[in-house]
Design a protein around this motif. Structure first.
Motif, mmCIF file in Angstrom:
data_model
loop_
_atom_site.group_PDB
_atom_site.id
_atom_site.type_symbol
_atom_site.label_atom_id
_atom_site.label_comp_id
_atom_site.label_asym_id
_atom_site.label_seq_id
_atom_site.Cartn_x
_atom_site.Cartn_y
_atom_site.Cartn_z
ATOM 1 N N ALA A 1 -20.600 22.680 -4.700
ATOM 2 C CA ALA A 1 -21.712 22.882 -3.781
ATOM 3 C C ALA A 1 -21.439 24.007 -2.781
ATOM 4 N N TYR A 2 -20.171 24.273 -2.498
ATOM 5 C CA TYR A 2 -19.804 25.283 -1.514
ATOM 6 C C TYR A 2 -18.851 26.297 -2.149
ATOM 7 N N PRO A 3 -19.365 27.181 -3.005
ATOM 8 C CA PRO A 3 -18.466 28.111 -3.692
ATOM 9 C C PRO A 3 -17.914 29.218 -2.809
ATOM 10 N N ASP A 4 -18.438 29.374 -1.585
ATOM 11 C CA ASP A 4 -17.943 30.419 -0.691
ATOM 12 C C ASP A 4 -16.585 30.006 -0.136
ATOM 13 N N PRO A 5 -15.513 30.755 -0.434
ATOM 14 C CA PRO A 5 -14.175 30.378 0.018
ATOM 15 C C PRO A 5 -14.061 30.219 1.528
ATOM 16 N N LYS A 6 -14.880 30.911 2.294
ATOM 17 C CA LYS A 6 -14.789 30.811 3.748
ATOM 18 C C LYS A 6 -15.257 29.443 4.251
ATOM 19 N N GLN A 7 -15.904 28.661 3.418
ATOM 20 C CA GLN A 7 -16.357 27.330 3.817
ATOM 21 C C GLN A 7 -15.372 26.242 3.393
ATOM 22 N N MET A 8 -14.303 26.604 2.702
ATOM 23 C CA MET A 8 -13.342 25.628 2.227
ATOM 24 C C MET A 8 -12.085 25.653 3.076
ATOM 25 N N THR A 9 -11.320 24.588 2.991
ATOM 26 C CA THR A 9 -10.045 24.522 3.693
ATOM 27 C C THR A 9 -8.931 24.899 2.716
ATOM 28 N N PRO A 10 -7.743 25.228 3.206
ATOM 29 C CA PRO A 10 -6.641 25.578 2.306
ATOM 30 C C PRO A 10 -6.260 24.441 1.353
ATOM 31 N N ALA A 11 -6.603 23.220 1.678
ATOM 32 C CA ALA A 11 -6.243 22.082 0.831
ATOM 33 C C ALA A 11 -7.200 21.875 -0.337
ATOM 34 N N ASP A 12 -8.394 22.463 -0.297
ATOM 35 C CA ASP A 12 -9.409 22.173 -1.309
ATOM 36 C C ASP A 12 -9.000 22.479 -2.756
ATOM 37 N N PRO A 13 -8.329 23.612 -3.062
ATOM 38 C CA PRO A 13 -7.925 23.814 -4.460
ATOM 39 C C PRO A 13 -6.985 22.712 -4.961
ATOM 40 N N PHE A 14 -6.150 22.211 -4.063
ATOM 41 C CA PHE A 14 -5.193 21.172 -4.450
ATOM 42 C C PHE A 14 -5.879 19.816 -4.549
ATOM 43 N N ALA A 15 -6.853 19.573 -3.680
ATOM 44 C CA ALA A 15 -7.628 18.332 -3.750
ATOM 45 C C ALA A 15 -8.448 18.306 -5.044
ATOM 46 N N PHE A 16 -9.034 19.456 -5.406
ATOM 47 C CA PHE A 16 -9.778 19.544 -6.662
ATOM 48 C C PHE A 16 -8.867 19.230 -7.840
ATOM 49 N N THR A 17 -7.670 19.825 -7.840
ATOM 50 C CA THR A 17 -6.712 19.595 -8.928
ATOM 51 C C THR A 17 -6.374 18.114 -9.037
ATOM 52 N N MET A 18 -6.139 17.466 -7.907
ATOM 53 C CA MET A 18 -5.800 16.044 -7.918
ATOM 54 C C MET A 18 -6.973 15.200 -8.400
ATOM 55 N N ASP A 19 -8.170 15.445 -7.856
ATOM 56 C CA ASP A 19 -9.347 14.676 -8.274
ATOM 57 C C ASP A 19 -9.607 14.820 -9.770
ATOM 58 N N ALA A 20 -9.591 16.050 -10.248
ATOM 59 C CA ALA A 20 -9.857 16.287 -11.663
ATOM 60 C C ALA A 20 -8.769 15.664 -12.539
ATOM 61 N N SER A 21 -7.528 15.775 -12.120
ATOM 62 C CA SER A 21 -6.426 15.189 -12.894
ATOM 63 C C SER A 21 -6.559 13.673 -12.987
ATOM 64 N N MET A 22 -6.984 13.048 -11.902
ATOM 65 C CA MET A 22 -7.144 11.586 -11.908
ATOM 66 C C MET A 22 -8.301 11.142 -12.802
ATOM 67 N N LEU A 23 -9.211 12.062 -13.119
ATOM 68 C CA LEU A 23 -10.307 11.759 -14.043
ATOM 69 C C LEU A 23 -9.944 12.132 -15.475
ATOM 70 N N GLY A 24 -8.718 12.584 -15.683
ATOM 71 C CA GLY A 24 -8.260 12.924 -17.022
ATOM 72 C C GLY A 24 -8.564 14.352 -17.433
#
Length: 126
Positions: A69-92
């Motif tokens: 929903a927020y593809p603009d990097p300036k709206q994300m925090t430094p943790a978001d790429p890692f949170a995405f990786t964790m969420d996606a990994s937990m979904l297989g």
């Protein structure tokens, strides 16, 4: 559709296992975690240094939806790429990543406090 039906029931063709596993279950229907239907994903850290510390989009509680929903990097925090990786990994979902953001964010060690139960960690954008 009839040809597809015939091939599925003669075991000559099957939809992806991820779809058979999750489609129509509470995971997708109730929790709306459609990312579980993806076989793979990719996340980049290339723009991690341009993130604004302390500025985050309205949190929907679902990091994957937040990233889409927020593809603009300036709206994300430094943790978001890692949170995405964790969420996606937990979904297989298998997640690929790059290391283009290496050295752009520094996580400082907490300062030694008189009271060992407290810590003052900070994320500093380099």
């Amino acid at each position: 559709a009839q040809e597809m039906y015939r091939r599925i029931f003669s075991m000559k063709f099957l939809p992806p296992g991820r779809g058979l596993w999750a489609m129509g279950t509470a995971l997708t229907e109730d929790r709306e975690l459609y990312a579980a239907l993806n076989n793979c994903a990719f996340v980049s850290t290339a723009e991690i240094g341009s993130y604004q510390a302390g500025v985050a989009p309205n949190d929907t509680g679902n990091t994957i939806e937040r990233l889409y929903a927020y593809p603009d990097p300036k709206q994300m925090t430094p943790a978001d790429p890692f949170a995405f990786t964790m969420d996606a990994s937990m979904l297989g979902v298998g997640v690929g990543f790059d290391t283009l953001g290496a050295g752009k964010v520094i996580v400082k060690k907490p300062k030694e406090a008189h009271n060992k139960k407290t810590s003052n960690s900070k994320i500093v954008i380099a």
